[in-house]
Scaffold this active site. Structure first.
Site, PDB file in Angstrom:
ATOM      1  N   GLY A 185       0.829  -1.201   0.000  1.00  0.00           N
ATOM      2  CA  GLY A 185       0.000   0.000   0.000  1.00  0.00           C
ATOM      3  C   GLY A 185       0.860   1.246   0.000  1.00  0.00           C
ATOM      4  N   PHE A 232      -4.457  -5.566  -2.300  1.00  0.00           N
ATOM      5  CA  PHE A 232      -3.999  -6.268  -1.101  1.00  0.00           C
ATOM      6  C   PHE A 232      -5.109  -7.001  -0.348  1.00  0.00           C
ATOM      7  CE2 PHE A 232      -3.591  -1.748   0.908  1.00  0.00           C
ATOM      8  CZ  PHE A 232      -4.962  -1.655   1.107  1.00  0.00           C
ATOM      9  N   HIS A 253      -5.370   2.086   9.350  1.00  0.00           N
ATOM     10  CA  HIS A 253      -6.390   2.998   9.883  1.00  0.00           C
ATOM     11  C   HIS A 253      -7.430   3.377   8.832  1.00  0.00           C
ATOM     12  CE1 HIS A 253      -4.831   7.339   8.874  1.00  0.00           C
ATOM     13  NE2 HIS A 253      -4.634   6.516   7.862  1.00  0.00           N
TER      14      HIS A 253
END
Length: 341
Positions: A185, A232, A253
């Site tokens: 990411g 992912f 988060h």
């Protein structure tokens, strides 16, 4: 006594000492905020809460309309008419935005519709990352304002389904052919670029993984950083197995627990006993959370139906995905967690 204290604070504000340490500065700032709150009456508190978001919007307009840039560039007084030259905004709108920026202490009004930038205005001129942060956060306000309506309609349950959303560390020795670090990411790879700059002699392959569209946009990566386009939430490519470290920065988060767990479990399948997972996230305190931290958590709830987690919430999430915390580091108030399978 109150008059003397007020006089002392005003004197301090006009000529603050330059030798304060950061700890002393933060302590003084906290004390001033607590003192201010202690004398605030209910009406003043209500007004402050009602109009809190307006300041973010005004600052974003100041950036978008180039009021900040023109005001700083003038290096002295500039009229509302001159401030409209870049954006083409009408003068009345400019005056109304400038009223807010003056009241916020970013400009001084030195004459009728004439302004002078205070030093802090430099912080949000073109090229500053804080300018981009203001523009970004202003765009996050609308979904948060709908939270009362949303919860009234859906019931007062913590959101945990992202499908309902509308739209630095020295690593072990390595050889050149094996994977040293995978940034999962990792956007366009800026963290790996910084890593490579800071540790130029660290051997091993560096790989940034993000969605295909994102990594395709990373067109200026230096030699030695590879790109992998991947979702992912799907099983990770076997080609990324056995890396020394997998890195997740500000990824978890963005997702509620059930989605974050999938991300973690997919990464875990790549790891060997020698691999580690690095989680770089901001952990909010278990108790007595500051207003700014609570506001960031509300942002995550409104935008992503997710949350900023406490240390115990991180530990629970990571344990559920099969990880064990083996170390925690807190540089600059951020949390980097080392994990093993």
């Amino acid at each position: 006594m109150a008059a003397a204290l007020t006089k002392g604070l005003l004197k301090f504000s006009k000529d603050p000492p330059s030798h304060l340490s950061n700890e002393e500065r933060l302590a003084f700032r906290d004390a001033c905020q607590k003192a201010s709150l202690s004398v605030e009456n209910p009406l003043e508190a209500t007004v402050r809460f009602m109009f809190g978001a307006y300041e973010s919007v005004a600052l974003c307009l100041g950036a978008n309309m180039q009021l900040l840039d023109l005001g700083v560039k003038a290096e002295g007084p500039i009229t509302a008419v001159d401030l409209t030259s870049a954006s083409g905004a009408d003068v009345l709108l400019t005056v109304r935005v400038m009223r807010m920026l003056v009241a916020m202490g970013i400009f001084k009004e030195v004459g009728h519709h004439t302004y002078s930038a205070n030093p802090i205005a430099n912080v949000w001129t073109v090229g500053s990352p804080l300018r981009e942060a203001i523009i970004h956060m202003a765009s996050q306000i609308p979904p948060v304002t709908f939270l009362p309506e949303y919860f009234e309609e859906k019931g007062y349950h913590n959101p945990d389904n992202s499908d309902n959303v509308e739209k630095k560390l020295l690593l072990p020795e390595n050889d050149e052919s094996s994977i040293l670090l995978v940034d999962v990411g990792g956007n366009v790879g800026h963290d790996l670029v910084n890593f490579k700059t800071r540790y130029p002699d660290q051997r091993g392959r560096l790989i940034v993984e993000d969605t295909p569209a994102m990594v395709d946009s990373a067109t200026d990566l230096p030699p030695g950083i590879e790109k992998v386009g991947h979702d992912f939430f799907k099983p990770q490519p076997r080609a990324l197995q056995h890396a020394k470290a997998y890195y997740l920065r500000n990824v978890l988060h963005d997702w509620p627990d059930k989605n974050a767990k999938i991300i973690l479990e997919n990464v875990r399948e790549l790891m060997t006993a020698e691999s580690i997972l690095l989680v770089d996230e901001y952990a909010i305190p278990e108790d007595n959370v500051a207003l700014y931290q609570a506001e960031l958590d509300f942002t995550m709830m409104g935008i992503h139906t997710s949350l900023d987690r406490t240390p115990s919430q991180f530990e629970e999430l990571l344990n559920s995905a099969g990880f064990k915390i083996i170390g925690t580091h807190r540089p600059r108030d951020f949390e980097a967690v080392l994990l093993e399978k």
